[in-house]
Design an enzyme around this catalytic site. Structure first.
Site, mmCIF file in Angstrom:
data_model
loop_
_atom_site.group_PDB
_atom_site.id
_atom_site.type_symbol
_atom_site.label_atom_id
_atom_site.label_comp_id
_atom_site.label_asym_id
_atom_site.label_seq_id
_atom_site.Cartn_x
_atom_site.Cartn_y
_atom_site.Cartn_z
ATOM 1 N N ARG A 149 -40.089 -12.956 -26.604
ATOM 2 C CA ARG A 149 -40.594 -14.144 -27.277
ATOM 3 C C ARG A 149 -40.475 -14.029 -28.788
ATOM 4 O O ARG A 149 -40.888 -14.949 -29.497
ATOM 5 C CB ARG A 149 -42.072 -14.292 -26.937
ATOM 6 C CG ARG A 149 -42.410 -15.514 -26.118
ATOM 7 C CD ARG A 149 -43.873 -15.346 -25.799
ATOM 8 N NE ARG A 149 -44.495 -16.554 -25.434
ATOM 9 C CZ ARG A 149 -44.750 -16.914 -24.179
ATOM 10 N NH1 ARG A 149 -44.372 -16.164 -23.179
ATOM 11 N NH2 ARG A 149 -45.393 -18.019 -23.929
ATOM 12 N N LYS A 186 -40.406 -22.847 -16.877
ATOM 13 C CA LYS A 186 -39.836 -21.499 -16.700
ATOM 14 C C LYS A 186 -40.375 -20.833 -15.422
ATOM 15 O O LYS A 186 -39.610 -20.323 -14.614
ATOM 16 C CB LYS A 186 -40.176 -20.596 -17.912
ATOM 17 C CG LYS A 186 -39.714 -21.165 -19.245
ATOM 18 C CD LYS A 186 -40.047 -20.249 -20.399
ATOM 19 C CE LYS A 186 -41.535 -20.061 -20.654
ATOM 20 N NZ LYS A 186 -42.247 -21.292 -21.090
HETATM 21 P P1 AP5 Z 1 -44.384 -24.115 -15.520
HETATM 22 O O1 AP5 Z 1 -43.238 -23.760 -14.656
HETATM 23 O O2 AP5 Z 1 -45.692 -23.463 -15.287
HETATM 24 O O3 AP5 Z 1 -43.954 -24.020 -17.076
HETATM 25 P P2 AP5 Z 1 -43.732 -22.745 -17.986
HETATM 26 O O4 AP5 Z 1 -42.552 -23.017 -18.829
HETATM 27 O O5 AP5 Z 1 -43.718 -21.493 -17.166
HETATM 28 O O6 AP5 Z 1 -45.040 -22.855 -18.860
HETATM 29 P P3 AP5 Z 1 -46.083 -21.789 -19.402
HETATM 30 O O7 AP5 Z 1 -47.176 -22.598 -20.021
HETATM 31 O O8 AP5 Z 1 -46.476 -20.813 -18.326
HETATM 32 O O9 AP5 Z 1 -45.287 -21.087 -20.482
HETATM 33 P P4 AP5 Z 1 -45.847 -20.252 -21.618
HETATM 34 O O10 AP5 Z 1 -44.622 -19.535 -22.016
HETATM 35 O O11 AP5 Z 1 -46.544 -20.970 -22.674
HETATM 36 O O12 AP5 Z 1 -47.014 -19.392 -20.917
HETATM 37 P P5 AP5 Z 1 -47.098 -17.871 -20.493
HETATM 38 O O13 AP5 Z 1 -47.928 -17.778 -19.282
HETATM 39 O O14 AP5 Z 1 -45.759 -17.231 -20.519
HETATM 40 O O15 AP5 Z 1 -44.552 -25.704 -15.415
HETATM 41 C C1 AP5 Z 1 -45.595 -26.374 -16.081
HETATM 42 C C2 AP5 Z 1 -46.130 -27.516 -15.200
HETATM 43 O O16 AP5 Z 1 -45.112 -28.489 -15.041
HETATM 44 C C3 AP5 Z 1 -46.511 -27.093 -13.771
HETATM 45 O O17 AP5 Z 1 -47.627 -27.839 -13.396
HETATM 46 C C4 AP5 Z 1 -45.288 -27.455 -12.924
HETATM 47 O O18 AP5 Z 1 -45.643 -27.756 -11.590
HETATM 48 C C5 AP5 Z 1 -44.743 -28.658 -13.667
HETATM 49 N N1 AP5 Z 1 -43.281 -28.737 -13.670
HETATM 50 C C6 AP5 Z 1 -42.404 -27.730 -13.872
HETATM 51 N N2 AP5 Z 1 -41.136 -28.200 -13.886
HETATM 52 C C7 AP5 Z 1 -41.230 -29.550 -13.693
HETATM 53 C C8 AP5 Z 1 -40.259 -30.607 -13.623
HETATM 54 N N3 AP5 Z 1 -38.950 -30.369 -13.749
HETATM 55 N N4 AP5 Z 1 -40.712 -31.883 -13.445
HETATM 56 C C9 AP5 Z 1 -42.059 -32.124 -13.342
HETATM 57 N N5 AP5 Z 1 -43.015 -31.151 -13.393
HETATM 58 C C10 AP5 Z 1 -42.603 -29.890 -13.581
HETATM 59 O O19 AP5 Z 1 -47.898 -17.254 -21.740
HETATM 60 C C11 AP5 Z 1 -49.263 -17.519 -21.944
HETATM 61 C C12 AP5 Z 1 -49.748 -16.712 -23.146
HETATM 62 O O20 AP5 Z 1 -49.571 -15.306 -22.895
HETATM 63 C C13 AP5 Z 1 -49.003 -16.964 -24.461
HETATM 64 O O21 AP5 Z 1 -49.533 -18.075 -25.158
HETATM 65 C C14 AP5 Z 1 -49.264 -15.635 -25.192
HETATM 66 O O22 AP5 Z 1 -50.574 -15.605 -25.718
HETATM 67 C C15 AP5 Z 1 -49.188 -14.614 -24.084
HETATM 68 N N6 AP5 Z 1 -47.825 -14.103 -23.904
HETATM 69 C C16 AP5 Z 1 -47.028 -14.273 -22.818
HETATM 70 N N7 AP5 Z 1 -45.853 -13.662 -23.011
HETATM 71 C C17 AP5 Z 1 -45.893 -13.109 -24.239
HETATM 72 C C18 AP5 Z 1 -44.958 -12.376 -25.013
HETATM 73 N N8 AP5 Z 1 -43.736 -12.082 -24.550
HETATM 74 N N9 AP5 Z 1 -45.326 -11.952 -26.238
HETATM 75 C C19 AP5 Z 1 -46.566 -12.217 -26.717
HETATM 76 N N10 AP5 Z 1 -47.494 -12.928 -26.039
HETATM 77 C C20 AP5 Z 1 -47.154 -13.380 -24.812
#
Ligand code: AP5
Length: 219
Positions: free
Chosen positions: A90, A15
């Protein structure tokens, strides 16, 4: 009406990576709830301390503080044309609150891009991810390497491995996603907003599919 595009999908689906690219093409700002929480943690705010206690366990931060944080961000002038929302909403409650917010600010959800990938891929991607300290730019030790090891190409800041990217916490985050966030797939499908994209392809192909879907339907 301001345009809001939501990126939905499990942890590590891509994402954030796609949001960084889409923001260039659409000129909409990128709002990542995870990055906003990490900024608060870095600045040692009260919200940051609270968020950290949930994020370290792989759990969602409570809806009330998350919704208030997004509301404050969307109220800023740079969201006049809309935004790309990455990681928010979410839960169905967050989605309901977003509808209310956007009605107030004169915006609408135009599309929900649902990026899918299987668990093995999610683990491979999160375990090899490196993030930039200053602005959250995203790298991977194998699939998207920085030019200089450990240094962000864009702002020269240090790259670090997120605390919640351990195998144990990622497994919990995937479980939380299946239980609390998956209901949004039906939520947005019923409203005719959902576009499913195969995230298990190379970054460039995923981008191509996203842009084709957006051009055909929404932009
Ligand atoms: P990346 O693009 O970073 O993936 P992502 O989907 O953004 O993954 P996240 O882990 O950031 O998502 P998340 O939703 O769990 O975390 P968030 O920070 O929102 O890609 C991942 C890796 O793969 C990278 O190394 C990239 O280079 C590689 N890659 C990407 N695409 C690729 C491809 N096509 N091929 C190969 N490699 C690829 O949330 C973290 C925490 O915050 C949550 O656990 C929660 O505690 C809190 N939080 C955040 N939002 C909320 C909410 N709305 N409500 C409540 N708590 C929340």
């Amino acid at each position: 009406m301001a345009t809001y595009i939501i990126l939905l999908g499990p942890p590590g689906a891509g994402k954030g990576t796609q949001a960084e690219i889409l923001t260039e093409t659409t000129k909409l700002v990128h709002i990542s709830s995870g990055d906003l929480f990490r900024e608060n943690i870095q600045n040692q705010t009260k919200l940051g301390k609270l968020a950290k206690s949930y994020m370290d366990k792989g759990e969602l931060v409570p809806d009330d503080v998350t919704i208030d944080m997004i509301r404050d961000r969307i109220a800023r002038a740079d969201c006049e044309a809309g935004a790309i929302l990455d990681g928010f909403p979410r839960t169905p409650n967050q989605a309901d609150e977003l509808e209310k917010m956007l009605a107030e600010f004169g915006g609408q959800v135009n599309a929900v891009l649902y990026i899918t990938a299987n668990e093995l891929i999610l683990i491979e991607r999160t375990s090899g991810r490196w993030s930039c300290r200053a602005q959250g730019h995203i790298y991977h030790q194998q699939f998207n390497m920085p030019k200089k090891p450990g240094i962000c190409d864009y702002d020269g800041s240090e790259l670090y491995h997120r605390d919640d990217d351990t195998a144990e916490t990622v497994a919990i985050r995937i479980g939380v996603y299946l239980e609390q966030t998956m209901p949004l797939v039906e939520y947005y499908r019923k409203r005719g907003k959902l576009i499913e994209i195969n995230g298990a392809q190379a970054v460039e192909q995923v981008t191509k599919d996203l842009l084709t879907a957006l051009k055909d339907n929404y932009l």
